[in-house]
Enzyme design. Structure first.
Site, PDB file in Angstrom:
ATOM      1  CB  CYS A 195      -0.950  -0.012   1.184  1.00 52.50           C
ATOM      2  SG  CYS A 195      -2.188  -1.331   1.069  1.00 52.50           S
ATOM      3  CB  SER A 517      -3.253   0.086  10.218  1.00 52.29           C
ATOM      4  OG  SER A 517      -2.849   0.402   8.907  1.00 52.29           O
TER       5      SER A 517
END
EC number: 4.2.1.9
Length: 611
Positions: A195, A517
């Site tokens: 990502c 995260s």
């Protein structure tokens, strides 16, 4: 002089059976005596950061063979944290790090491999392989799959850069239409790769550069760009050279524990603080140091965080900046170069590709190199075409971002902030420390006092936030989500994303013994140690308690008297350190086995066995 480990299985009359099996894999007489190199791949179709790795192991293998080695490929597991998030699947993410490390150790030691190339990419795979490399202490080179391109979308006439977190926040925001959510979802993750922001995967792949275990550009070169192929090709040749230097020339400077010594861990952590890396990196750096017997702990991180400034802000801290922009600004070698100018990097640590890190910086920092090849390398740009194919485009920026005053990477003299991107907080709620990504915290809430809204699980917190139980000025407390208590130390991206979607991203704080995260921003404080399940004071917080957070002074305290805390502790000891009400959570034998030996976050959540 050490003998090749592989001789155990390739030489001697008593190894006729083993040689017979080696022959069945394709080895010939001329191969016995060559270094056997493990190609540790992590291809899977479950994870966009790994979907393009299938053929890359064999690319490395062919280069190993061309350099005079024997290549043998195997695969590890790989969990996608984004897909596993928001349900019981997240319980498996952090424990998978240990499974990966164990599986690499099992395969390499069972077959007596001499060295290895680790092809990793996403959140727990790079750390798992790093832990294995530190355990095994044989020559190793890391090469990751690379970051994905940032998403781009036109919304209401405006072009917006996107990533995974935008899709999650938009989905929970009632003010955004279903059609816009669909547009964002379809555009947020356009290509293969990890990502696109400075999330955990990219943070860890950047840190391997500072540790000296990967080639320049490993953390920032896009997965789709043809330039990334060179890293795989070079890794294949390099590992054979490293193996020969160790086994034939007795050169221990090529071993992971020599390269990644305490000074190298300090370099890596300084980089992490300067680039505002994911808080998960703290867990993984502590774990890798533990596996390698390196004396590096929370007190070292605290010390470094007080002197290293924040030189770069990347998504999620700065939503329009992604890894492709970091690469254009010179990547990790440029950040290390800026730190080195400020006297914040040890130049004398070893690397797999240059004699010292200082030599690497001199050659690869775009602001000091004379190499046109290096300058062209960092002009690698996104192609802008959705794809799952590695090395599929060769776009280039017209120029580089070398602006140290206002660009993506700043100088030590003109940083984004004098305070670094990560900080360790201590206080009566976290005696052994907790972590906050200060790069993602708005300046207006660096000091924050609020009333506790307590939840016994992430699920309950999500329900409460979406049910409007949390208001401006509150401190959300999520406990019993640590390594033991979860078990597995879930990421809290959904609670923080939902706070954003409710307009509370700059109006609330969140503290947990779980973790976050890399996509999390805001006043999100994780890794509270000891965790609640191990008797940590986070388990003593009650609804409405006042919590005082002071990031500049590195403190976090529950404003309750010592006498009251002692009384609560005595009461909790009688009840046992567990959630007030049972949770609907399927904790399997595999997860219980991890929980039985897992340490708190301040120890890296590694397994510690009783003596």
């Amino acid at each position: 002089m050490p003998a090749y480990r592989s001789r155990t299985t390739t030489h001697g009359r008593n190894m006729a059976g083993a040689r017979g099996l080696w022959r069945a894999t394709g080895m010939k007489d001329s191969d016995f005596g060559k270094p056997i190199i493990a190609v540790v791949n992590s291809f899977t179709q479950f994870v966009p950061g790994h979907v393009h790795l299938k053929d890359l192991g064999q690319l490395v293998a062919r280069e190993i063979e061309a350099a005079g080695g024997v290549a043998k490929e195997f695969n590890t597991i790989a969990v996608d944290d984004g897909i596993a998030m928001g349900h019981d699947g997240m319980l498996y993410s952090l424990p998978s790090r240990e499974i990966i490390a164990d599986s690499v150790e099992y395969m390499v030691n069972a077959h007596c491999a001499d060295a290895m190339v680790c092809i990793s990419n996403c959140d727990k795979i790079t750390p798992g392989m790093l832990n294995a490399a530190m355990r095994l202490n044989i020559p190793a080179v890391f090469v990751s799959g690379g970051p994905m391109e940032a998403g781009k979308v036109v919304l209401h006439g405006k072009t917006v850069a996107l990533d995974l977190v935008d899709a999650m926040v938009a989905a929970a925001d009632d003010k955004i239409s279903d059609e816009d959510v669909k547009i964002i979802e379809r555009s947020a993750c356009p290509t293969c790769g990890s990502c696109s922001g400075m999330f955990t995967a990219n943070s860890m792949n950047c840190l391997t550069e500072a540790l000296g275990l990967s080639l320049p550009g490993n953390g920032s070169t896009l997965a789709t760009h043809s330039d990334r192929k060179r890293l795989f090709v070079e890794a294949g040749h390099l590992i054979v050279d490293l193996a020969r230097r160790y086994y034939e020339q007795d050169d221990e400077t090529v071993l992971p524990r020599t390269i990644a010594n305490k000074a190298a861990f300090e370099n890596a952590m300084s980089l992490d603080i300067a680039m505002g890396g994911s808080t998960n990196t703290v867990l993984h750096i502590l774990a890798a140091a533990h596996e390698g017997g390196v004396d590096f702990g929370m007190e070292d991180i605290d010390r470094l965080s007080r002197k290293v400034p924040c030189l770069s802000k990347v998504a999620p801290a700065k939503q329009d900046v992604h890894m492709e922009d970091v690469h254009r600004a010179g990547g990790i070698m440029r950040i290390l170069g800026e730190l080195e100018r400020g006297g914040l990097i040890n130049r004398d640590t070893y690397t797999v590709h240059e004699a010292t890190l200082g030599d690497a910086i001199d050659r690869w920092d775009i602001t000091r190199t004379n190499s046109e090849m290096v300058r062209q390398f960092f002009k690698a740009a996104p192609g802008g075409v959705p794809t799952q194919v590695a090395f599929s485009q060769s776009s280039r920026w017209d120029d580089l971002d070398t602006d140290s005053d206002n660009g993506v990477i700043r100088s030590v003299e003109k940083p984004f902030s004098k305070d670094g991107g990560l900080a360790v907080l201590y206080g009566n709620i976290a005696l052994d420390g907790c972590i906050v990504k200060t790069a993602g915290v708005d300046e207006s809430i660096l000091k924050f006092n609020g009333s506790a809204v307590v939840y016994e699980s992430q699920d309950a917190a999500v329900k409460g936030i979406l049910g409007n139980e949390v208001k401006a000025g509150d401190v959300v407390v999520i406990r019993y989500e640590g390594p033991k208590g979860g078990p597995g130390m879930q990421e809290m991206l959904y609670p923080t994303s939902y706070l954003k979607s409710k307009g509370l991203g700059k109006a609330c704080a969140l503290i947990t013994d779980g973790r976050f995260s890399g996509g999390t921003s805001g006043l999100s404080i994780g890794h509270a140690s000891p965790e609640a399940a191990q008797g940590g004071a986070i388990g003593l917080v009650r609804q409405g308690d006042l919590i005082e957070i002071d990031i500049p002074n590195r403190t976090i305290n529950l404003k309750v008297s010592d006498a009251e805390l002692a009384a609560r502790r005595a009461e909790q000891e009688e009840k046992g350190w567990k959630p007030e009400a049972p949770r609907k959570r399927n904790v399997t034998t595999a997860l219980k086995a991890y929980a039985a030996f897992a340490s708190s976050a301040d120890k890296g959540a590694v397994r510690i066995l009783p003596e």
